[in-house]
Design a protein around this motif. Structure first.
Motif, short mmCIF file in Angstrom:
data_model
loop_
_atom_site.label_atom_id
_atom_site.label_comp_id
_atom_site.label_asym_id
_atom_site.label_seq_id
_atom_site.Cartn_x
_atom_site.Cartn_y
_atom_site.Cartn_z
N ALA A 1 -4.73 -40.33 44.95
CA ALA A 1 -3.95 -41.42 45.68
C ALA A 1 -3.12 -41.73 45.94
O ALA A 1 -3.36 -42.59 47.18
CB ALA A 1 -3.63 -42.23 43.63
N LYS A 2 -2.26 -40.25 46.59
CA LYS A 2 -1.33 -40.90 47.06
C LYS A 2 -2.26 -40.81 48.61
O LYS A 2 -1.67 -41.20 49.47
CB LYS A 2 -0.09 -40.14 47.30
CG LYS A 2 1.08 -40.23 46.54
CD LYS A 2 2.00 -38.84 46.56
CE LYS A 2 2.85 -38.89 45.49
NZ LYS A 2 4.12 -37.87 44.79
N GLU A 3 -2.85 -39.92 48.87
CA GLU A 3 -3.05 -40.20 50.28
C GLU A 3 -3.82 -40.61 50.35
O GLU A 3 -4.28 -41.56 51.74
CB GLU A 3 -4.03 -38.82 50.31
CG GLU A 3 -4.57 -37.58 51.67
CD GLU A 3 -3.14 -37.64 51.90
OE1 GLU A 3 -2.29 -36.83 50.81
OE2 GLU A 3 -2.98 -37.98 53.76
N LEU A 4 -4.98 -41.67 49.47
CA LEU A 4 -5.67 -42.97 49.88
C LEU A 4 -4.82 -43.85 50.19
O LEU A 4 -4.81 -45.44 51.25
CB LEU A 4 -6.42 -43.13 48.80
CG LEU A 4 -7.20 -42.18 48.23
CD1 LEU A 4 -8.20 -42.65 47.20
CD2 LEU A 4 -9.14 -42.58 49.38
N GLY A 5 -3.36 -43.88 49.50
CA GLY A 5 -2.19 -44.97 49.73
C GLY A 5 -1.69 -44.98 50.96
O GLY A 5 -1.85 -45.78 51.87
N ALA A 59 2.43 -48.64 29.02
CA ALA A 59 1.31 -49.42 30.15
C ALA A 59 2.23 -49.33 31.28
O ALA A 59 3.60 -49.64 31.85
CB ALA A 59 1.74 -50.94 29.70
N LEU A 60 1.57 -48.86 32.39
CA LEU A 60 1.17 -48.37 33.59
C LEU A 60 0.56 -49.15 34.60
O LEU A 60 -0.41 -48.66 34.54
CB LEU A 60 1.83 -46.73 34.14
CG LEU A 60 2.73 -46.49 33.27
CD1 LEU A 60 2.07 -44.75 33.69
CD2 LEU A 60 4.53 -46.55 34.03
N ILE A 61 0.85 -49.95 36.02
CA ILE A 61 0.05 -50.78 36.29
C ILE A 61 -0.63 -49.83 37.20
O ILE A 61 0.16 -48.81 38.17
CB ILE A 61 0.85 -51.83 37.09
CG1 ILE A 61 0.03 -52.86 37.08
CG2 ILE A 61 1.21 -51.55 37.92
CD1 ILE A 61 -0.16 -54.46 37.92
N ASP A 68 -10.62 -46.69 44.89
CA ASP A 68 -9.72 -46.31 45.19
C ASP A 68 -9.02 -46.50 43.80
O ASP A 68 -8.80 -48.07 43.87
CB ASP A 68 -9.02 -46.70 46.24
CG ASP A 68 -9.91 -46.16 47.56
OD1 ASP A 68 -10.44 -44.92 47.50
OD2 ASP A 68 -9.91 -46.95 48.69
N ILE A 69 -7.81 -46.21 43.62
CA ILE A 69 -6.99 -46.58 42.82
C ILE A 69 -5.20 -46.04 43.30
O ILE A 69 -5.02 -44.40 43.85
CB ILE A 69 -6.73 -45.55 41.48
CG1 ILE A 69 -8.40 -45.86 40.44
CG2 ILE A 69 -5.87 -45.86 40.11
CD1 ILE A 69 -8.79 -44.93 39.46
N PHE A 70 -4.84 -47.35 43.30
CA PHE A 70 -2.75 -47.13 43.77
C PHE A 70 -2.25 -47.25 42.85
O PHE A 70 -2.31 -48.15 42.09
CB PHE A 70 -2.86 -48.08 44.95
CG PHE A 70 -3.79 -48.27 45.91
CD1 PHE A 70 -3.91 -46.97 46.92
CD2 PHE A 70 -5.03 -49.29 46.15
CE1 PHE A 70 -4.49 -46.93 48.01
CE2 PHE A 70 -5.56 -48.53 46.94
CZ PHE A 70 -5.81 -47.64 48.28
#
Ligand code: C2E
Ligand code: CA
Ligand code: CA
Ligand code: CA
Length: 281
Positions: A1-5, A59-61, A68-70
């Motif tokens: 996910a970091k990469e995608l970010g 709870a984490l947003i 993709d999940i950021f």
């Protein structure tokens, strides 16, 4: 996910846009994300190590864009620098309450003292509509007030003392619980802590990371646990990844954990499944 970010940020930076234009585009995208319901909450289990029982979940947003999940490190600062944190923050509170009610209505689950921890940003806590939002959310979904613990960072309660403490006291009269997040990074004094209407201290991951190698950090953690016990606060260690960290923390008297050693953050459905399994044990 970091990469995608990084890729996402990189596309924002493409061509010769000025920083201001970039920000406006990101902000517009986030506003759209809210409208299109692209934000999701995931849940990080909190575990009582002696029984391995799940006692709560933070709870984490997340921002879901197709596949993709950021994670929040990519966008939470932008939300906080704009008014958007108020709107997104309202959604977070309502969504957490909605999902808690879903657990309550699941006959296969016995919740007992199970609670959701919900992060509240400084701006959101100071916003005039916050108290009534909380009242409304609990009422709308019919959940008990102590079902939700609000997490505020140590930094904010230290900086903004009076108005913030007043606000927290009012909410606590409603029955809401408070946790101090990232505890140990803000140099609170014992006498100051006593004034705060709090129920739980969360030991910051940075201390847990080095607890096996840095005797100073290990000392700070001992002090935090002793302090929490003597003031009758719950204490939870965040970011526990190894069995060595766990055994040191248990030796020091900490038994609540939120960390990858026990679980990664889960979708609501996975959390629900775990609670069903736990309830039938
Ligand atoms: P935080 O409140 O300190 O949340 C804990 C973060 O540490 C989460 O990352 C969690 O997944 C991570 N974590 C917990 N245990 C471990 C572990 O053992 N190993 C590792 N590597 N990480 C662990 P996440 O979800 O990326 O959240 C980052 C930050 O974003 C949060 O830090 C919080 O400050 C902010 N945030 C997340 N959700 C919300 C929200 O709904 N509202 C607001 N205002 N802020 C949020
Ligand atoms: Ca937190
Ligand atoms: Ca934290
Ligand atoms: Ca943190």
């Amino acid at each position: 996910a970091k990469e995608l970010g990084r890729n996402m940020i990189a596309t924002f930076r493409s061509s010769m846009q000025s920083a201001v234009v970039q920000r406006m585009r990101i902000e517009a995208k986030m506003r759209q994300a809210l409208q299109n319901k692209e934000f999701k909450l995931c849940f990080h289990p909190q575990v009582f190590s002696r029984t391995h029982e799940i006692t709560g979940a933070e709870a984490l947003i997340r921002w879901v864009q197709g596949k993709d999940i950021f994670s929040p490190e990519h966008f939470i600062d932008i939300l906080e620098e704009t008014q958007l944190i108020i709107e997104v923050g309202e959604w977070i509170i309502l969504e957490a309450c909605r999902l808690y009610a879903k657990l309550m209505n699941n006959k296969a689950i016995s919740l007992l003292d199970f609670k959701f921890c919900v992060n509240v940003s400084p701006r959101q806590l100071q916003h005039e509509g916050f108290y009534s939002l909380i009242e409304r959310a609990f009422k709308q979904y019919g959940i008990p007030k102590n079902a939700i613990t609000l997490e505020v960072t140590e930094g904010i309660v230290i900086q903004k003392t009076n108005s913030i403490i007043e606000k927290m006291c009012l909410l606590r009269e409603l029955g809401v619980n408070f946790a101090i997040d990232d505890f140990g990074t803000g140099y609170s004094s014992l006498s100051y802590l006593k004034k705060l209407p709090i129920d739980m201290l969360k030991i910051d991951k940075t201390f847990v990371d080095t607890i096996t190698t840095d005797i100073h950090d290990a000392g700070i953690v001992s002090a935090i646990i002793t302090m929490a016990n003597s003031l009758d606060f719950e204490v939870i260690a965040e970011g526990v990844e190894t069995a060595d960290q766990l055994s040191i923390l248990e030796e020091k008297g900490c038994y609540l954990y939120q960390g990858y050693l026990f679980s990664k953050p889960l979708t609501f459905d996975s959390l629900q499944a775990l609670l069903v399994a736990q309830s039938s044990r």
